[in-house]
Design a protein around this motif. Structure first.
Motif, PDB file in Angstrom:
ATOM      1  N   ASP A 163       6.415 -11.333 -11.955  1.00  4.63           N
ATOM      2  CA  ASP A 163       6.870 -10.262 -12.836  1.00  4.63           C
ATOM      3  C   ASP A 163       6.242 -10.341 -14.225  1.00  4.63           C
ATOM      4  O   ASP A 163       6.078  -9.317 -14.898  1.00  4.63           O
ATOM      5  N   ASN A 164       5.906 -11.541 -14.680  1.00  2.00           N
ATOM      6  CA  ASN A 164       5.313 -11.692 -16.001  1.00  2.00           C
ATOM      7  C   ASN A 164       3.787 -11.708 -15.967  1.00  2.00           C
ATOM      8  O   ASN A 164       3.138 -12.001 -16.974  1.00  2.00           O
ATOM      9  N   LYS A 165       3.224 -11.410 -14.804  1.00  2.00           N
ATOM     10  CA  LYS A 165       1.767 -11.332 -14.650  1.00  2.00           C
ATOM     11  C   LYS A 165       1.344  -9.866 -14.553  1.00  2.00           C
ATOM     12  O   LYS A 165       2.158  -8.987 -14.274  1.00  2.00           O
ATOM     13  N   PRO A 166       0.050  -9.571 -14.788  1.00  2.00           N
ATOM     14  CA  PRO A 166      -0.408  -8.174 -14.760  1.00  2.00           C
ATOM     15  C   PRO A 166      -0.236  -7.524 -13.390  1.00  2.00           C
ATOM     16  O   PRO A 166      -0.361  -8.177 -12.350  1.00  2.00           O
ATOM     17  N   LEU A 167       0.080  -6.247 -13.402  1.00  2.00           N
ATOM     18  CA  LEU A 167       0.118  -5.452 -12.177  1.00  2.00           C
ATOM     19  C   LEU A 167      -1.274  -4.896 -11.934  1.00  2.00           C
ATOM     20  O   LEU A 167      -1.861  -4.261 -12.816  1.00  2.00           O
ATOM     21  N   ARG A 168      -1.806  -5.135 -10.759  1.00  2.00           N
ATOM     22  CA  ARG A 168      -3.129  -4.619 -10.386  1.00  2.00           C
ATOM     23  C   ARG A 168      -2.957  -3.518  -9.353  1.00  2.00           C
ATOM     24  O   ARG A 168      -2.085  -3.599  -8.485  1.00  2.00           O
TER      25      ARG A 168
ATOM     26  N   PHE B 134       0.838  -1.197   0.000  1.00  2.00           N
ATOM     27  CA  PHE B 134       0.000   0.000   0.000  1.00  2.00           C
ATOM     28  C   PHE B 134       0.874   1.249   0.000  1.00  2.00           C
ATOM     29  O   PHE B 134       1.813   1.358   0.801  1.00  2.00           O
ATOM     30  N   VAL B 135       0.562   2.166  -0.914  1.00  2.00           N
ATOM     31  CA  VAL B 135       1.273   3.440  -0.999  1.00  2.00           C
ATOM     32  C   VAL B 135       0.423   4.513  -0.327  1.00  2.00           C
ATOM     33  O   VAL B 135      -0.612   4.913  -0.864  1.00  2.00           O
ATOM     34  N   PRO B 136       0.799   4.983   0.853  1.00  2.00           N
ATOM     35  CA  PRO B 136       0.014   6.032   1.507  1.00  2.00           C
ATOM     36  C   PRO B 136       0.307   7.394   0.895  1.00  2.00           C
ATOM     37  O   PRO B 136       1.463   7.708   0.590  1.00  2.00           O
ATOM     38  N   LEU B 137      -0.731   8.196   0.713  1.00  4.00           N
ATOM     39  CA  LEU B 137      -0.578   9.554   0.193  1.00  4.00           C
ATOM     40  C   LEU B 137      -1.072  10.511   1.268  1.00  4.00           C
ATOM     41  O   LEU B 137      -2.281  10.684   1.470  1.00  4.00           O
ATOM     42  N   TYR B 138      -0.123  11.125   1.963  1.00  2.90           N
ATOM     43  CA  TYR B 138      -0.447  11.992   3.086  1.00  2.90           C
ATOM     44  C   TYR B 138      -0.610  13.440   2.615  1.00  2.90           C
ATOM     45  O   TYR B 138       0.004  13.866   1.627  1.00  2.90           O
ATOM     46  N   ASP B 139      -1.414  14.172   3.344  1.00  9.27           N
ATOM     47  CA  ASP B 139      -1.617  15.592   3.067  1.00  9.27           C
ATOM     48  C   ASP B 139      -0.413  16.374   3.604  1.00  9.27           C
ATOM     49  O   ASP B 139      -0.028  16.219   4.760  1.00  9.27           O
ATOM     50  N   GLU B 140       0.179  17.197   2.746  1.00 16.73           N
ATOM     51  CA  GLU B 140       1.356  17.966   3.165  1.00 16.73           C
ATOM     52  C   GLU B 140       1.018  19.012   4.218  1.00 16.73           C
ATOM     53  O   GLU B 140       1.887  19.447   4.975  1.00 16.73           O
ATOM     54  N   ASP B 141      -0.248  19.416   4.299  1.00 19.35           N
ATOM     55  CA  ASP B 141      -0.641  20.486   5.222  1.00 19.35           C
ATOM     56  C   ASP B 141      -0.911  19.975   6.634  1.00 19.35           C
ATOM     57  O   ASP B 141      -0.393  20.523   7.609  1.00 19.35           O
ATOM     58  N   ASP B 142      -1.747  18.942   6.757  1.00 16.22           N
ATOM     59  CA  ASP B 142      -2.093  18.461   8.097  1.00 16.22           C
ATOM     60  C   ASP B 142      -1.530  17.069   8.399  1.00 16.22           C
ATOM     61  O   ASP B 142      -1.709  16.555   9.506  1.00 16.22           O
ATOM     62  N   GLY B 143      -0.849  16.430   7.434  1.00 19.03           N
ATOM     63  CA  GLY B 143      -0.241  15.127   7.661  1.00 19.03           C
ATOM     64  C   GLY B 143      -1.205  13.968   7.648  1.00 19.03           C
ATOM     65  O   GLY B 143      -0.793  12.824   7.873  1.00 19.03           O
ATOM     66  N   GLY B 144      -2.497  14.235   7.401  1.00 20.41           N
ATOM     67  CA  GLY B 144      -3.485  13.165   7.406  1.00 20.41           C
ATOM     68  C   GLY B 144      -3.423  12.312   6.157  1.00 20.41           C
ATOM     69  O   GLY B 144      -2.984  12.747   5.095  1.00 20.41           O
ATOM     70  N   LEU B 145      -3.877  11.070   6.287  1.00 19.95           N
ATOM     71  CA  LEU B 145      -3.948  10.167   5.149  1.00 19.95           C
ATOM     72  C   LEU B 145      -5.209  10.476   4.367  1.00 19.95           C
ATOM     73  O   LEU B 145      -6.319  10.309   4.865  1.00 19.95           O
ATOM     74  N   LYS B 146      -5.068  10.931   3.117  1.00 19.30           N
ATOM     75  CA  LYS B 146      -6.217  11.372   2.325  1.00 19.30           C
ATOM     76  C   LYS B 146      -6.438  10.506   1.083  1.00 19.30           C
ATOM     77  O   LYS B 146      -7.481  10.601   0.447  1.00 19.30           O
ATOM     78  N   ALA B 147      -5.456   9.701   0.714  1.00 20.02           N
ATOM     79  CA  ALA B 147      -5.572   8.822  -0.451  1.00 20.02           C
ATOM     80  C   ALA B 147      -4.511   7.741  -0.349  1.00 20.02           C
ATOM     81  O   ALA B 147      -3.617   7.797   0.505  1.00 20.02           O
ATOM     82  N   GLY B 148      -4.605   6.731  -1.208  1.00 18.28           N
ATOM     83  CA  GLY B 148      -3.614   5.664  -1.192  1.00 18.28           C
ATOM     84  C   GLY B 148      -3.813   4.718  -2.355  1.00 18.28           C
ATOM     85  O   GLY B 148      -4.870   4.713  -3.001  1.00 18.28           O
ATOM     86  N   ILE B 149      -2.793   3.932  -2.612  1.00 19.09           N
ATOM     87  CA  ILE B 149      -2.820   2.993  -3.732  1.00 19.09           C
ATOM     88  C   ILE B 149      -2.425   1.617  -3.235  1.00 19.09           C
ATOM     89  O   ILE B 149      -1.315   1.426  -2.720  1.00 19.09           O
ATOM     90  N   ARG B 150      -3.334   0.674  -3.378  1.00 20.13           N
ATOM     91  CA  ARG B 150      -2.965  -0.707  -3.080  1.00 20.13           C
ATOM     92  C   ARG B 150      -2.549  -1.374  -4.382  1.00 20.13           C
ATOM     93  O   ARG B 150      -3.190  -1.190  -5.426  1.00 20.13           O
ATOM     94  N   PHE B 151      -1.467  -2.134  -4.343  1.00 22.94           N
ATOM     95  CA  PHE B 151      -0.959  -2.775  -5.557  1.00 22.94           C
ATOM     96  C   PHE B 151      -0.564  -4.212  -5.254  1.00 22.94           C
ATOM     97  O   PHE B 151      -0.184  -4.553  -4.138  1.00 22.94           O
ATOM     98  N   TRP B 152      -0.670  -5.062  -6.263  1.00 28.61           N
ATOM     99  CA  TRP B 152      -0.233  -6.443  -6.120  1.00 28.61           C
ATOM    100  C   TRP B 152       0.045  -7.029  -7.504  1.00 28.61           C
ATOM    101  O   TRP B 152      -0.497  -6.603  -8.512  1.00 28.61           O
ATOM    102  N   GLN B 153       0.963  -7.993  -7.510  1.00 31.77           N
ATOM    103  CA  GLN B 153       1.372  -8.647  -8.747  1.00 31.77           C
ATOM    104  C   GLN B 153       1.845 -10.045  -8.395  1.00 31.77           C
ATOM    105  O   GLN B 153       2.764 -10.213  -7.590  1.00 31.77           O
ATOM    106  N   VAL B 154       1.219 -11.056  -8.973  1.00 31.98           N
ATOM    107  CA  VAL B 154       1.537 -12.438  -8.642  1.00 31.98           C
ATOM    108  C   VAL B 154       2.964 -12.775  -9.035  1.00 31.98           C
ATOM    109  O   VAL B 154       3.688 -13.449  -8.307  1.00 31.98           O
TER     110      VAL B 154
END
Length: 376
Positions: A172-177, A150-170
């Motif tokens: 290297d030759n399989k699709p990245l989700r 999980f890639v957390p995307l924090y707010d630069e102003d208040d430091g809160g977590l406002k968005a994020g990206i979950r990623f997984w890949q079975v």
């Protein structure tokens, strides 16, 4: 230099889908090269009874040309201890083993899903490993993401977590989700090999009203989002992994145990003294030792009665090694503030001594309890 992306960077992109997909790929790439991610990956390996430090270690020797080459002759056992898993599991179980209670508001717990207690333990373990774990509220139950997915995307102003990206890949030759979570919904992406990333499912609300029919299948009638971001971080004490400050001691223990076994397997530092063979040069010596290790046979010159080969060895100081391992063990218990069961299982222990044995882990879990309480 690693460019850590934030929620503010996402806002600057706008709604252009191509730019957003490029942002997702860049965020995942930068995250996987960050110090926190790499530390979390290693911590999970220690937790799984693997020591990445000794697994990556390669023994070298110098040949007759003075060049370092891999040592393929001497034993290279790599023995990993399970200390990190033991201490992490003990701390999590000590605090959360009996589940979470809400006192008079116990009915609240019924609305959090049947496996809520287990999910909180999973989040706590993720926090111990990576410094932070993430709880995701999914309609009627809790899910958990670790920092390694999980890639957390924090707010630069208040430091809160406002968005994020979950990623997984079975593989290297399989699709990245990837799934982008935002305040106003979430979007699924996919990137197949040698293809550009594309949208798998358009952005949709976190809660949806769905109509199902045999003719139309599933049709989303309406949906709404939560009043806040439905992913909450569970921080570890000091917002850092438990591996920090303890890795060196674990590695020293594992390397010492591995070295002890290797030395015993290697015949306790055997070396040879060749007498009456003054005509041999360094190249001849190297070939002689290589042949000796291969066949375990040495030939002395038949023309010279003074020629001989003597094997000598340096004994391993087992007692000194055992004492060093005992000291490292005590150091690990002290640094992890863990409960040493042997201190309370021995007979004739007073109540004061038993209470004192529990004090370190009580102090440690008291600090972590504040983090878990804030998370819940």
């Amino acid at each position: 230099m690693i460019d850590i992306l934030t929620y503010n960077d996402l806002l600057e992109i706008g709604e252009n889908e191509r730019d957003r997909m490029e942002f997702v790929l860049k965020a995942i790439k930068e995250h996987k090269t960050s110090r926190d991610y790499l530390l979390a990956v290693d911590a999970e390996m220690y937790y799984k009874h693997q020591n990445p430090t000794i697994m990556r270690c390669q023994k070298f020797i110098y040949n007759q040309m003075g060049k370092a080459v891999p040592d393929v002759w001497s034993p290279n056992n790599k023995i990993a201890s399970n200390w990190y898993n033991y201490f992490t599991t003990q701390a999590v179980s000590y605090l959360l083993g009996n589940g979470v209670t809400f006192g008079e508001k116990e009915q609240t717990k019924e609305r959090l899903g049947k496996d809520f207690d287990k999910k909180v333990q999973d989040a706590a373990t993720a926090a111990k490993n990576g410094g932070v774990g993430f709880g995701v509220w999914n309609y009627d139950h809790l899910e958990v993401f670790s920092l390694t997915e999980f890639v957390p995307l924090y707010d630069e102003d208040d430091g809160g977590l406002k968005a994020g990206i979950r990623f997984w890949q079975v593989d290297d030759n399989k699709p990245l989700r990837a799934t982008m979570y935002e305040l106003d919904g979430y979007t699924d992406y996919i990137k197949r090999a040698s293809e550009d990333m594309e949208i798998l499912k358009d952005k949709r609300a976190y809660t949806q009203i769905v109509r199902t029919s045999e003719v139309e299948g599933e049709t989303i009638l309406d949906g709404e989002n939560y009043p806040g971001f439905p992913i909450v971080p569970l921080w570890n004490v000091n917002k850092q992994s438990d591996l920090v400050g303890n890795r060196g001691t674990i590695d020293a223990y594992d390397l010492m145990v591995s070295g002890l076994i290797n030395n015993v397997s290697d015949g306790e530092f055997i070396y040879w003294i060749i007498k009456g063979c003054g005509g041999m040069d360094m190249l001849d010596d190297a070939r002689f030792i290589e042949q000796l290790k291969l066949t375990h046979v040495a030939h002395a010159s038949a023309d010279d009665d003074t020629a001989s080969v003597d094997a000598h060895n340096v004994s391993v100081e087992f007692e000194a090694t055992a004492e060093a391992l005992d000291r490292l063990t005590e150091q690990l218990y002290a640094d992890f503030m863990a409960l040493k069961v042997q201190d309370i299982s021995a007979g004739n222990k007073t109540a004061t001594e038993i209470t004192a044995a529990y004090e370190p882990i009580n102090q440690k879990t008291d600090q972590f309890e504040y983090c878990v309480t804030e998370f819940i």
